[in-house]
Structure formats: structure tokens, C-alpha cells
Scaffold this motif. Structure first.
Motif, PDB file in Angstrom:
ATOM      1  N   MET A 146       0.841  -1.180   0.000  1.00 41.58           N
ATOM      2  CA  MET A 146       0.000   0.000   0.000  1.00 41.58           C
ATOM      3  C   MET A 146       0.884   1.240   0.000  1.00 41.58           C
ATOM      4  SD  MET A 146      -2.871   0.942   2.741  1.00 41.58           S
ATOM      5  CE  MET A 146      -3.613   2.523   2.746  1.00 41.58           C
ATOM      6  N   SER A 147       0.590   2.168  -0.860  1.00 45.99           N
ATOM      7  CA  SER A 147       1.398   3.376  -0.958  1.00 45.99           C
ATOM      8  C   SER A 147       0.874   4.438   0.023  1.00 45.99           C
ATOM      9  CB  SER A 147       1.380   3.926  -2.373  1.00 45.99           C
ATOM     10  OG  SER A 147       0.092   4.362  -2.702  1.00 45.99           O
ATOM     11  N   MET A 148       1.774   5.305   0.403  1.00 51.78           N
ATOM     12  CA  MET A 148       1.448   6.373   1.335  1.00 51.78           C
ATOM     13  C   MET A 148       1.210   7.653   0.539  1.00 51.78           C
ATOM     14  SD  MET A 148       3.763   7.486   4.584  1.00 51.78           S
ATOM     15  CE  MET A 148       4.282   5.790   4.719  1.00 51.78           C
ATOM     16  N   SER A 149       0.161   8.398   0.852  1.00 54.84           N
ATOM     17  CA  SER A 149      -0.152   9.595   0.069  1.00 54.84           C
ATOM     18  C   SER A 149       0.682  10.803   0.486  1.00 54.84           C
ATOM     19  CB  SER A 149      -1.636   9.927   0.173  1.00 54.84           C
ATOM     20  OG  SER A 149      -1.963  10.256   1.496  1.00 54.84           O
ATOM     21  N   ASP A 150       1.163  10.837   1.734  1.00 56.84           N
ATOM     22  CA  ASP A 150       1.957  11.977   2.197  1.00 56.84           C
ATOM     23  C   ASP A 150       3.124  11.488   3.064  1.00 56.84           C
ATOM     24  OD1 ASP A 150       2.847  14.507   2.741  1.00 56.84           O
ATOM     25  OD2 ASP A 150       1.232  15.007   4.133  1.00 56.84           O
ATOM     26  N   PRO A 151       4.214  11.044   2.433  1.00 58.07           N
ATOM     27  CA  PRO A 151       5.346  10.511   3.200  1.00 58.07           C
ATOM     28  C   PRO A 151       5.978  11.529   4.147  1.00 58.07           C
ATOM     29  CG  PRO A 151       5.604  10.043   0.864  1.00 58.07           C
ATOM     30  CD  PRO A 151       4.426  10.943   1.007  1.00 58.07           C
ATOM     31  N   LEU A 152       6.060  12.785   3.711  1.00 58.00           N
ATOM     32  CA  LEU A 152       6.662  13.810   4.565  1.00 58.00           C
ATOM     33  C   LEU A 152       5.779  14.078   5.784  1.00 58.00           C
ATOM     34  CD1 LEU A 152       8.969  15.748   5.022  1.00 58.00           C
ATOM     35  CD2 LEU A 152       7.758  17.423   3.647  1.00 58.00           C
ATOM     36  N   GLY A 153       4.475  14.141   5.571  1.00 55.65           N
ATOM     37  CA  GLY A 153       3.539  14.318   6.680  1.00 55.65           C
ATOM     38  C   GLY A 153       3.622  13.164   7.670  1.00 55.65           C
ATOM     39  N   ASP A 154       3.835  11.950   7.161  1.00 50.84           N
ATOM     40  CA  ASP A 154       3.995  10.782   8.026  1.00 50.84           C
ATOM     41  C   ASP A 154       5.231  10.929   8.903  1.00 50.84           C
ATOM     42  OD1 ASP A 154       3.565   7.907   8.825  1.00 50.84           O
ATOM     43  OD2 ASP A 154       5.498   7.716   7.795  1.00 50.84           O
ATOM     44  N   MET A 155       6.344  11.381   8.318  1.00 52.57           N
ATOM     45  CA  MET A 155       7.570  11.564   9.101  1.00 52.57           C
ATOM     46  C   MET A 155       7.385  12.628  10.184  1.00 52.57           C
ATOM     47  SD  MET A 155      11.386  12.745   7.959  1.00 52.57           S
ATOM     48  CE  MET A 155      10.933  14.460   7.782  1.00 52.57           C
ATOM     49  N   LEU A 156       6.735  13.734   9.826  1.00 56.14           N
ATOM     50  CA  LEU A 156       6.507  14.791  10.816  1.00 56.14           C
ATOM     51  C   LEU A 156       5.623  14.286  11.954  1.00 56.14           C
ATOM     52  CD1 LEU A 156       5.951  17.828   8.419  1.00 56.14           C
ATOM     53  CD2 LEU A 156       8.063  17.093   9.527  1.00 56.14           C
ATOM     54  N   SER A 157       4.628  13.471  11.641  1.00 57.63           N
ATOM     55  CA  SER A 157       3.767  12.900  12.684  1.00 57.63           C
ATOM     56  C   SER A 157       4.545  11.949  13.581  1.00 57.63           C
ATOM     57  CB  SER A 157       2.590  12.157  12.060  1.00 57.63           C
ATOM     58  OG  SER A 157       1.731  13.058  11.428  1.00 57.63           O
ATOM     59  N   ARG A 158       5.445  11.177  12.998  1.00 59.44           N
ATOM     60  CA  ARG A 158       6.269  10.270  13.811  1.00 59.44           C
ATOM     61  C   ARG A 158       7.142  11.067  14.784  1.00 59.44           C
ATOM     62  NH1 ARG A 158       7.507   4.803  11.056  1.00 59.44           N
ATOM     63  NH2 ARG A 158       5.942   4.715   9.422  1.00 59.44           N
ATOM     64  N   ILE A 159       7.686  12.186  14.320  1.00 58.26           N
ATOM     65  CA  ILE A 159       8.510  13.024  15.202  1.00 58.26           C
ATOM     66  C   ILE A 159       7.655  13.622  16.315  1.00 58.26           C
ATOM     67  CG2 ILE A 159       9.873  15.141  15.311  1.00 58.26           C
ATOM     68  CD1 ILE A 159      10.900  14.457  12.482  1.00 58.26           C
ATOM     69  N   ARG A 160       6.497  14.174  15.961  1.00 51.81           N
ATOM     70  CA  ARG A 160       5.588  14.749  16.972  1.00 51.81           C
ATOM     71  C   ARG A 160       5.175  13.700  17.999  1.00 51.81           C
ATOM     72  NH1 ARG A 160       3.106  17.611  12.713  1.00 51.81           N
ATOM     73  NH2 ARG A 160       1.672  15.876  12.423  1.00 51.81           N
ATOM     74  N   ASN A 161       4.775  12.519  17.530  1.00 51.74           N
ATOM     75  CA  ASN A 161       4.328  11.460  18.435  1.00 51.74           C
ATOM     76  C   ASN A 161       5.471  10.958  19.309  1.00 51.74           C
ATOM     77  OD1 ASN A 161       1.786  11.652  17.325  1.00 51.74           O
ATOM     78  ND2 ASN A 161       2.061   9.909  15.948  1.00 51.74           N
ATOM     79  N   GLY A 162       6.672  10.852  18.733  1.00 52.14           N
ATOM     80  CA  GLY A 162       7.829  10.404  19.512  1.00 52.14           C
ATOM     81  C   GLY A 162       8.177  11.378  20.623  1.00 52.14           C
ATOM     82  N   GLN A 163       8.074  12.666  20.332  1.00 50.29           N
ATOM     83  CA  GLN A 163       8.364  13.646  21.379  1.00 50.29           C
ATOM     84  C   GLN A 163       7.263  13.688  22.432  1.00 50.29           C
ATOM     85  OE1 GLN A 163       9.505  17.358  19.413  1.00 50.29           O
ATOM     86  NE2 GLN A 163      11.616  16.759  19.835  1.00 50.29           N
ATOM     87  N   ALA A 164       6.024  13.484  22.025  1.00 50.52           N
ATOM     88  CA  ALA A 164       4.923  13.459  23.000  1.00 50.52           C
ATOM     89  C   ALA A 164       5.082  12.288  23.955  1.00 50.52           C
ATOM     90  CB  ALA A 164       3.586  13.385  22.282  1.00 50.52           C
TER      91      ALA A 164
END
Length: 132
Positions: free
Chosen positions: A1-19
Motif C-alpha cells: 500500500m502506498s502512502m499519500s503523504d510521506p513527509l507528513g507521516d515523518m513529521l507525525s512520527r517526530i511529533r508522536n515520539g516527542q509526545a
């Protein structure tokens, strides 16, 4: 399955990791993500990142998050240009985020740059994300 917004996914991973107060987060590797991570590192928002492979041989980045006295250095990390609505700006019109205290990351014809570098080089482009 392809991802529609890879950059948005990375930013969410960073936000979630810091939270969750993680020291590191993983995300799939790509050239665009590497360029954005390099700007975040140069701007002092992350400690470092490195490329490695997972168990199945897929390339991924290990991103070392940065904290100041237990608080995340990144307070706001938001996507500006999205797959459904691309946002472009001329060099003179690149917005100043938090009156210049934050950084707007811009994809220019000369590569991915921080907003101040893009203004200095007089190049505009797609506004990828904003960090404070």
C-alpha cells in the motif's frame, strides 16, 4: 500500500515520539525526508539522524530527538503544503514563522532550504512545513 503523504507521516512520527518522550524514532528513508531532516538538524531541532536497514532490508532513518531540560525542543511542527493543496511562494513572499524565531522549510530548485537561506539565495518554491 502506498502512502499519500510521506513527509507528513515523518513529521507525525517526530511529533508522536516527542509526545511520548522517546529518544529516537524510526521512519522509512527517502531523499526528500533526508533533505528535510538535514535542515532540521542544521536548525537545531533534532540531534542527528542516520540511515540503516530494517530486518527485511528496507532503508530507514533513525532520528535522534532533542530535548531541553526534559521538554521537547520542537513545540510546533506543522505541514503547510499538502497533497490536496500545494502551497508555493516567491522568495520575497516566504512567510516568517513566529516572527522569524521559527523556520519554514522550502523545497526550491536548488534543493530543500530553510526560509532564511531561500531568501538569501533569492529562490522561492513549495512551502513544505513550519517548525518552532
Amino acid at each position: 500500500m502506498s502512502m499519500s503523504d510521506p513527509l507528513g507521516d515523518m513529521l507525525s512520527r517526530i511529533r508522536n515520539g516527542q509526545a511520548a518522550a522517546h529518544k529516537q524514532v524510526l521512519c522509512p528513508a527517502s531523499k526528500m525526508r533526508a533533505s528535510v531532516l538535514e535542515v532540521l538538524k542544521e536548525s537545531g531541532y533534532i540531534r542527528d539522524f542516520k540511515a540503516q536497514s530494517d530486518n527485511e532490508g528496507h532503508p530507514q532513518f533513525v532520528i535522534d530527538l532533542k530535548y531541553d531540560e526534559g521538554r521537547p525542543v520542537i513545540k510546533i511542527l506543522q505541514r503547510v503544503s499538502k497533497p490536496g493543496r500545494r502551497v508555493y511562494s516567491a522568495a520575497s513572499d516566504i512567510p516568517r514563522f513566529y516572527n522569524g524565531l521559527g523556520v519554514t522549510i522550502v523545497s526550491t530548485p536548488r534543493g530543500v532550504r530553510a526560509d532564511q537561506q531561500a531568501r538569501d539565495q533569492n529562490v522561492g518554491g513549495e512551502l513544505l512545513c513550519q517548525v518552532f
